[in-house]
Design a protein around this motif. Structure first.
Motif: not given
Length: 219
Positions: A6-12
């Protein structure tokens, strides 16, 4: 895909990085002190979450502070208590003091070496700068919950990302994510993740995510 793909994390933001429940519970104490009996923490937090969900259609009108202020007033009415608008605004402004989970700063410091970190949550503009500084992210990487970045082709193109490049880190039950995006469920506070795991990864903390990434690097 493996974690290292993965290149990015979308974190709550809330409940994953920020300890929202502790912040809300502490800020409700002046109101709860007026209630008879010993209030149950889980029940109170459940009623708060239900009230916020009911108000959320008015988010564009109220903003985050306004939404919390109205939630405070509705909870007082629900419990048969009196609360002033000043008390409601004091509760709303408590959001600036909600603490990060203990493992969040270190995890963010480590993970940003390998990923672009995107944080999704709701905050008024006056609170975003400080929160982003605490999280170690650019303000442009704090994304409103009202947006759907995984489904926004223009946003993905502008950020040189594809949905399949992004791992969404959220709490169960997860909102429906785009099928091509990865999903990591994080379940804090001793509660259990669904079994069998209903996502690509099921973990208990951001520290667990760091440990799994380190293990992936060693493979």
């Amino acid at each position: 895909m493996g974690l290292t793909d993965y290149r990015a994390l979308l974190i709550d933001c809330d409940a994953v990085l920020v300890d929202r429940d502790s912040g809300v519970w502490a800020a409700l104490q002046p109101l709860l002190d007026s209630r008879r009996g010993q209030p149950d923490k889980e029940q109170v937090l459940g009623e708060f979450a239900e009230t916020v969900r009911g108000l959320y259609p008015r988010f564009a009108e109220l903003g985050f502070s306004g939404l919390l202020c109205f939630a405070h007033r509705q909870l007082a009415e629900r419990w048969g208590l009196k609360a002033s608008w000043e008390e409601g605004m004091s509760f709303a402004r408590s959001v600036a003091g909600w603490s990060l989970f203990e493992d969040a700063p270190g995890a963010m410091l480590y993970l940003r070496k390998f990923y672009r970190l995107l944080v999704q949550g709701d905050r008024d503009a006056e609170d975003r700068a400080l929160l982003c500084e605490r999280l170690g992210i650019a303000q442009d990487d704090f994304i409103s919950l009202a947006s759907q970045p995984l489904q926004d082709r223009q946003w993905l193109a502008d950020n040189d990302l594809r949905a399949q490049d992004i791992l969404q880190v959220t709490q169960p039950p997860a909102a429906a994510a785009q099928a091509t995006a990865g999903l990591c469920l994080i379940c804090r506070a001793g509660s259990r993740n669904p079994q069998p795991c209903a996502a690509d990864y099921c973990i208990n903390s951001m520290a667990d995510l760091v440990a799994q990434h380190q293990a992936s690097l060693r493979r």
